[in-house]
Design a protein around this motif. Structure first.
Motif, PDB file in Angstrom:
ATOM      1  N   LEU A   1       0.826  -1.209   0.000  1.00 63.67           N
ATOM      2  CA  LEU A   1       0.000   0.000   0.000  1.00 63.67           C
ATOM      3  C   LEU A   1       0.859   1.257   0.000  1.00 63.67           C
ATOM      4  CD1 LEU A   1      -2.675  -1.005   2.709  1.00 63.67           C
ATOM      5  CD2 LEU A   1      -2.820  -1.283   0.229  1.00 63.67           C
ATOM      6  N   GLY A   2       2.140   1.128  -0.289  1.00 59.87           N
ATOM      7  CA  GLY A   2       3.074   2.244  -0.157  1.00 59.87           C
ATOM      8  C   GLY A   2       2.818   3.390  -1.119  1.00 59.87           C
ATOM      9  N   SER A   3       3.304   4.569  -0.745  1.00 60.35           N
ATOM     10  CA  SER A   3       3.260   5.773  -1.582  1.00 60.35           C
ATOM     11  C   SER A   3       1.848   6.110  -2.032  1.00 60.35           C
ATOM     12  CB  SER A   3       4.194   5.604  -2.790  1.00 60.35           C
ATOM     13  OG  SER A   3       5.533   5.470  -2.375  1.00 60.35           O
ATOM     14  N   ASN A   4       0.945   6.181  -1.058  1.00 60.28           N
ATOM     15  CA  ASN A   4      -0.403   6.690  -1.251  1.00 60.28           C
ATOM     16  C   ASN A   4      -0.622   7.797  -0.227  1.00 60.28           C
ATOM     17  OD1 ASN A   4      -2.082   5.152  -3.363  1.00 60.28           O
ATOM     18  ND2 ASN A   4      -0.989   3.500  -2.308  1.00 60.28           N
ATOM     19  N   TYR A   5      -1.874   8.048   0.120  1.00 62.30           N
ATOM     20  CA  TYR A   5      -2.192   9.100   1.091  1.00 62.30           C
ATOM     21  C   TYR A   5      -3.029   8.532   2.230  1.00 62.30           C
ATOM     22  CZ  TYR A   5      -0.571  12.076  -2.689  1.00 62.30           C
ATOM     23  OH  TYR A   5       0.189  12.661  -3.673  1.00 62.30           O
ATOM     24  N   PHE A   6      -2.813   7.270   2.559  1.00 58.87           N
ATOM     25  CA  PHE A   6      -3.517   6.674   3.682  1.00 58.87           C
ATOM     26  C   PHE A   6      -3.076   7.341   4.981  1.00 58.87           C
ATOM     27  CE2 PHE A   6      -3.602   2.929   0.723  1.00 58.87           C
ATOM     28  CZ  PHE A   6      -4.982   2.865   0.582  1.00 58.87           C
ATOM     29  N   SER A   7      -4.000   7.395   5.927  1.00 56.32           N
ATOM     30  CA  SER A   7      -3.702   8.018   7.220  1.00 56.32           C
ATOM     31  C   SER A   7      -4.388   7.220   8.320  1.00 56.32           C
ATOM     32  CB  SER A   7      -4.165   9.481   7.221  1.00 56.32           C
ATOM     33  OG  SER A   7      -5.563   9.558   6.972  1.00 56.32           O
ATOM     34  N   GLY A   8      -4.289   7.729   9.542  1.00 55.44           N
ATOM     35  CA  GLY A   8      -4.905   7.048  10.669  1.00 55.44           C
ATOM     36  C   GLY A   8      -3.981   6.018  11.281  1.00 55.44           C
ATOM     37  N   PHE A   9      -4.533   5.261  12.218  1.00 60.85           N
ATOM     38  CA  PHE A   9      -3.744   4.272  12.949  1.00 60.85           C
ATOM     39  C   PHE A   9      -3.705   2.948  12.179  1.00 60.85           C
ATOM     40  CE2 PHE A   9      -5.045   6.361  17.233  1.00 60.85           C
ATOM     41  CZ  PHE A   9      -4.246   7.450  16.924  1.00 60.85           C
ATOM     42  N   LEU A  10      -2.636   2.193  12.407  1.00 58.67           N
ATOM     43  CA  LEU A  10      -2.569   0.828  11.889  1.00 58.67           C
ATOM     44  C   LEU A  10      -3.317  -0.086  12.857  1.00 58.67           C
ATOM     45  CD1 LEU A  10       1.192   0.624  10.803  1.00 58.67           C
ATOM     46  CD2 LEU A  10      -0.818   1.064   9.361  1.00 58.67           C
ATOM     47  N   PRO A  11      -4.288  -0.873  12.371  1.00 60.18           N
ATOM     48  CA  PRO A  11      -5.075  -1.716  13.281  1.00 60.18           C
ATOM     49  C   PRO A  11      -4.220  -2.799  13.918  1.00 60.18           C
ATOM     50  CG  PRO A  11      -5.567  -2.237  10.988  1.00 60.18           C
ATOM     51  CD  PRO A  11      -4.703  -1.019  10.962  1.00 60.18           C
ATOM     52  N   ASN A  12      -4.504  -3.076  15.174  1.00 57.39           N
ATOM     53  CA  ASN A  12      -3.701  -4.058  15.902  1.00 57.39           C
ATOM     54  C   ASN A  12      -3.876  -5.466  15.341  1.00 57.39           C
ATOM     55  OD1 ASN A  12      -1.822  -4.522  18.089  1.00 57.39           O
ATOM     56  ND2 ASN A  12      -3.449  -5.735  19.030  1.00 57.39           N
ATOM     57  N   HIS A  13      -5.033  -5.746  14.705  1.00 56.80           N
ATOM     58  CA  HIS A  13      -5.231  -7.098  14.200  1.00 56.80           C
ATOM     59  C   HIS A  13      -4.516  -7.363  12.874  1.00 56.80           C
ATOM     60  CE1 HIS A  13      -8.673  -4.798  12.472  1.00 56.80           C
ATOM     61  NE2 HIS A  13      -8.362  -5.470  11.397  1.00 56.80           N
ATOM     62  N   LEU A  14      -3.580  -6.473  12.457  1.00 55.05           N
ATOM     63  CA  LEU A  14      -2.714  -6.792  11.324  1.00 55.05           C
ATOM     64  C   LEU A  14      -2.014  -8.125  11.542  1.00 55.05           C
ATOM     65  CD1 LEU A  14      -0.934  -3.502  10.169  1.00 55.05           C
ATOM     66  CD2 LEU A  14      -2.194  -5.099   8.735  1.00 55.05           C
ATOM     67  N   GLY A  15      -1.782  -8.456  12.777  1.00 54.40           N
ATOM     68  CA  GLY A  15      -1.112  -9.716  13.097  1.00 54.40           C
ATOM     69  C   GLY A  15      -1.936 -10.943  12.777  1.00 54.40           C
ATOM     70  N   GLU A  16      -3.215 -10.753  12.400  1.00 55.08           N
ATOM     71  CA  GLU A  16      -4.066 -11.890  12.067  1.00 55.08           C
ATOM     72  C   GLU A  16      -3.969 -12.283  10.596  1.00 55.08           C
ATOM     73  OE1 GLU A  16      -8.023 -11.112  13.416  1.00 55.08           O
ATOM     74  OE2 GLU A  16      -7.334 -10.425  15.393  1.00 55.08           O
ATOM     75  N   PHE A  17      -3.253 -11.506   9.786  1.00 54.28           N
ATOM     76  CA  PHE A  17      -2.992 -11.917   8.403  1.00 54.28           C
ATOM     77  C   PHE A  17      -1.831 -12.918   8.434  1.00 54.28           C
ATOM     78  CE2 PHE A  17      -5.468  -8.165   7.808  1.00 54.28           C
ATOM     79  CZ  PHE A  17      -6.080  -8.299   6.567  1.00 54.28           C
ATOM     80  N   GLU A  18      -2.162 -14.112   8.813  1.00 55.80           N
ATOM     81  CA  GLU A  18      -1.176 -15.067   9.311  1.00 55.80           C
ATOM     82  C   GLU A  18      -0.158 -15.530   8.283  1.00 55.80           C
ATOM     83  OE1 GLU A  18      -3.803 -19.087   9.066  1.00 55.80           O
ATOM     84  OE2 GLU A  18      -4.460 -17.600  10.531  1.00 55.80           O
TER      85      GLU A  18
END
Length: 769
Positions: A330-347
């Protein structure tokens, strides 16, 4: 700077489509069946018009063509079925040590010449691979290939074809595989390609087709499983009709100019494994239907205009993508906000690239659960807080980049405890302090270390001596106040890129050994090195030793020994003696900065031989004599600064050839002349012009008013007479705020700072431009 790893990545990407086909070729030859005489004759004619510098086809002798390299025949009839003459060097890169060697061998192994029409006598040919050769002498792709009616596999990728794709290819009704990647094809793509109903693989990428919208016939190729239209200059929206291609497993539309939203219909292509939409101009929300792609493993969205929070499928805790995704970019876009903690569930994630957005908040602790992760890049965001120690629990992690954030706190041994596979560590430009024991032995062997601005000192980090494979070491601005340790030369004397600038490292310069391989950059500026300047290795491209306390003469040397040097920065030292003439032999030189030293003698006239020179900075020395007429040969020169020396005489008229000059500073010398009118007539790109503190006389030529981009003009303290030209009021470049900190940049971490000395109300000051 090209690295071997970068070339390997490129080769892997190019090779992927061929690997499955190559496996098919590896069946045993049957010696009891000989080839047909008419086909032997056809192959002999085919060979006669090829140029084979590497003798790849030297085995094409004898009466049995079925035993020839790249030829496969039917085990029953002896008919030629397959002809595979792809460039083999593509598959054996590992045996070549350097990029230059790889290029040499790869180019030599290319077959050249023409494709002989005799190939049409191979009536049963179903597989033809001529990729990565050079058929540029043919210009056009031969239309007779459309008569090979049994052809199922055609690969002409990277073979230097030009012109249009012949519409005759539409006659190949049995064709399943068509690869025309990376040629110079232009014109429209013939509609006849859309009639190839059996196609399962189509790659038209990296050409110059004269099209703007994706042709409608693409959506009719219902059998496609692989579609690559990368770098095709498509405009407009992605057509929703792509949902008709329900068998697609790989869809690459990257590096185009697609605009608008991702069509929601794309969520209906449920067999997709790879979806690459990177390097476009897509925006708005990513449709929620994407979460229906339960087979999707690689999703590339980098370099677009997406904004808002992370996509819904990342925030949603119950999507099937949590199990399928292996690569998310998702690099080099304009996303903002927090990274969700459940990113760790993309196993199953092994690549997570979120760089160059505006993500804030803390790094999720759950990332430590991504046990398959190999590459984590969250650089160039606004993440803050400390680095969670759970990052150290990623046993397969090879590349970690957290640079250019607002991270703070201590980095300890716990952050690396299980990172046994780590090869690349980038932590630069944060507020981090690394605190490990003096006896700490890291569990990894790094190749790339980037830790600029991390507090590593005051001692030179002892753990660095355990890293024996390092190619890039950047520890600039690391608060190191120490001498170079004894072990440094043994470990790092052959390094390709070294940046230890902006510390307080003292003592003698380290010695660098000769090495074979990639070009090297050595950045040691802004320290406290003293003593003589010693000769440097022959494969150095950039050498920056500026702002130290080096003394003595610039060492005499053989210029041919350093024949690839492009940047030499030795300013702000205590160097004395003359400018050695061997520098004139280094024809690759682009930047020479010897300013603020104690150099004396004349400016060698042979400097005019450096035809690539862009910057010549000799400001503040004790050079004397006339400015050599040969400087007029430096037609690429952008900046010429001879200020604060003892040059005398007139302006060489040859300098009117320096039409690319932006900066001309000859102030504080002993020049005696009138101001030549040709400065305004010929040097039309000048932005900064200074002749102050000389012995110039006469009127100010009105031709200077032609310098429409001029921002600074300093003629003070001369013997100039006459009125100020009224047209001086038209210097519009002086009334625009251009900023004072524009830098001329070179390479990855090189900043060559252009500066200009001004005197206002008796006070001298320097501005950077």
């Amino acid at each position: 700077m090209k690295t071997l790893s970068g070339i390997v990545l490129l080769v892997i990407l190019l090779a992927l489509p061929f690997i499955g086909s190559a496996v098919q070729l590896q069946h045993d030859k049957v010696p009891n069946v000989s080839c047909i005489k008419s086909e032997l004759k056809a192959l002999t004619k085919f060979r006669e018009v090829l140029i084979d510098h590497s003798n790849r086809l030297s085995a094409w002798v004898g009466e049995d063509c079925c035993t020839w390299t790249g030829v496969d025949c039917s085990n029953k009839t002896g008919r030629v079925l397959k002809l595979d003459l792809r460039n083999p060097i593509l598959f054996n890169l590992a045996m070549y040590i350097t990029y230059d060697n790889y290029t040499t061998y790869h180019e030599r192994a290319r077959l050249q010449g023409e494709i002989n029409p005799s190939i049409l006598d191979l009536k049963h040919l179903n597989y033809l691979n001529l990729s990565n050769n050079d058929f540029s002498s043919m210009k056009q792709m031969p239309s007779f290939l459309g008569s090979l009616k049994n052809l199922r596999h055609l690969d002409l990728s990277n073979s230097f074809f030009e012109g249009q794709v012949p519409y005759h290819l539409g006659n190949l009704s049995r064709l399943q595989y068509l690869n025309l990647h990376m040629n110079s094809l232009h014109g429209p793509i013939p509609d006849a390609i859309g009639s190839l109903a059996s196609l399962t693989f189509l790659d038209l990428s990296n050409n110059f087709f004269d099209i703007s919208l994706m042709p409608n016939w693409v959506c009719r190729l219902n059998s496609l499983s692989h579609l690559d239209l990368n770098s095709m200059t498509f405009l407009g929206s992605i057509p929703p009709c792509l949902e008709n291609l329900t068998s697609l497993a790989v869809l690459n539309l990257s590096t185009n100019s697609f605009q608008g939203s991702i069509p929601s219909e794309m969520g209906n292509i449920t067999q997709l494994i790879v979806l690459d939409l990177s390097y476009n101009e897509l925006e708005n929300e990513i449709p929620r239907t994407i979460q229906n792609l339960c087979n999707l493993q690689c999703f590339y969205l980098s370099y677009n205009n997406f904004s808002g929070e992370v996509p819904f499928f990342v925030r949603n805790t119950s999507t099937c993508l949590q199990k399928s995704l292996k690569a998310l970019h998702l690099g080099s876009n304009y996303f903002s906000g927090f990274l969700p903690n459940h990113l760790g569930e993309f196993e199953n994630l092994d690549h997570l690239l979120l760089r160059s957005n505006s993500f804030s908040g803390r790094i999720p602790i759950s990332l430590g659960r991504l046990s398959s992760l190999k590459w984590l890049d969250i650089s160039d965001n606004q993440l803050n807080g400390s680095i969670p120690s759970s990052i150290g629990q990623l046993p397969k992690l090879e590349r970690l980049d957290i640079s250019s954030n607002l991270l703070s706190g201590v980095v300890s041994e716990r952050h690396f405890v299980n990172l046994t596979m780590l090869r690349e560590l980038s932590m630069s430009w944060n507020l981090l302090k690394m605190k490990v024991g003096n006896q700490w032995v890291p569990p990894f062997q790094l190749r790339f270390i980037r830790m600029a601005s991390c507090e590593l000192g005051p001692q030179f980090p002892p753990w660095l001596q355990t890293q024996r494979l390092v190619e890039v070491l950047i520890i600039s601005e690391a608060s190191i106040s120490d001498t170079i340790p004894d072990w440094f030369e043994n470990v790092y004397s052959h390094i390709n890129y070294l940046n230890i600038s902006h510390n307080q490292i003292r003592g003698k310069l380290p010695k660098f050994q000769e090495s074979y391989g990639l070009n090297r950059e050595l950045i040691l500026n802004s320290n406290e090195f003293e003593g003589p300047l010693t000769p440097f290795p022959s494969n150095v491209v950039v050498l920056d030793l500026s702002n130290n306390s080096l003394s003595g003469h610039i060492p005499l040397n053989d210029g041919s020994r350093n024949a690839i040097l492009e940047v030499l920065l030795l300013s702000k030292n205590r160097l004395s003696g003359g400018i050695p003439t061997y520098l004139c032999e280094i024809k690759t030189m682009r930047f020479i900065d010897l300013s603020n030293n104690k150099l004396s003698g004349g400016l060698p006239s042979c400097v005019g031989d450096l035809y690539r020179l862009e910057v010549l900075d000799l400001w503040n020395n004790s050079l004397y004599g006339e400015i050599p007429n040969s400087l007029g040969s430096l037609r690429q020169l952008n900046s010429l600064r001879l200020r604060k020396n003892k040059f005398h005489g007139k302006f060489p008229i040859s300098m009117q050839n320096l039409t690319y000059l932006h900066i001309l500073d000859l102030g504080k010398n002993e020049l005696t002349n009138f101001i030549p009118p040709w400065i305004g007539e010929k040097l039309r790109n000048l932005k900064f012009l200074a002749f102050d503190y000389n012995e110039l006389y006469g009127d100010i030529p009105p031709q200077l008013c032609q310098l429409s981009d001029l921002q600074v003009l300093n003629l003070a303290h001369n013997n100039i007479t006459g009125p100020i030209p009224r047209c001086f009021g038209k210097f519009f470049g002086m009334v625009v705020n251009h900023g004072l900190e524009e830098h001329v940049k070179y390479g990855v971490d090189i900043n060559y700072e252009e500066s200009f000395e001004l005197v206002t109300k008796g006070r001298e000051f320097v501005v950077f431009i």
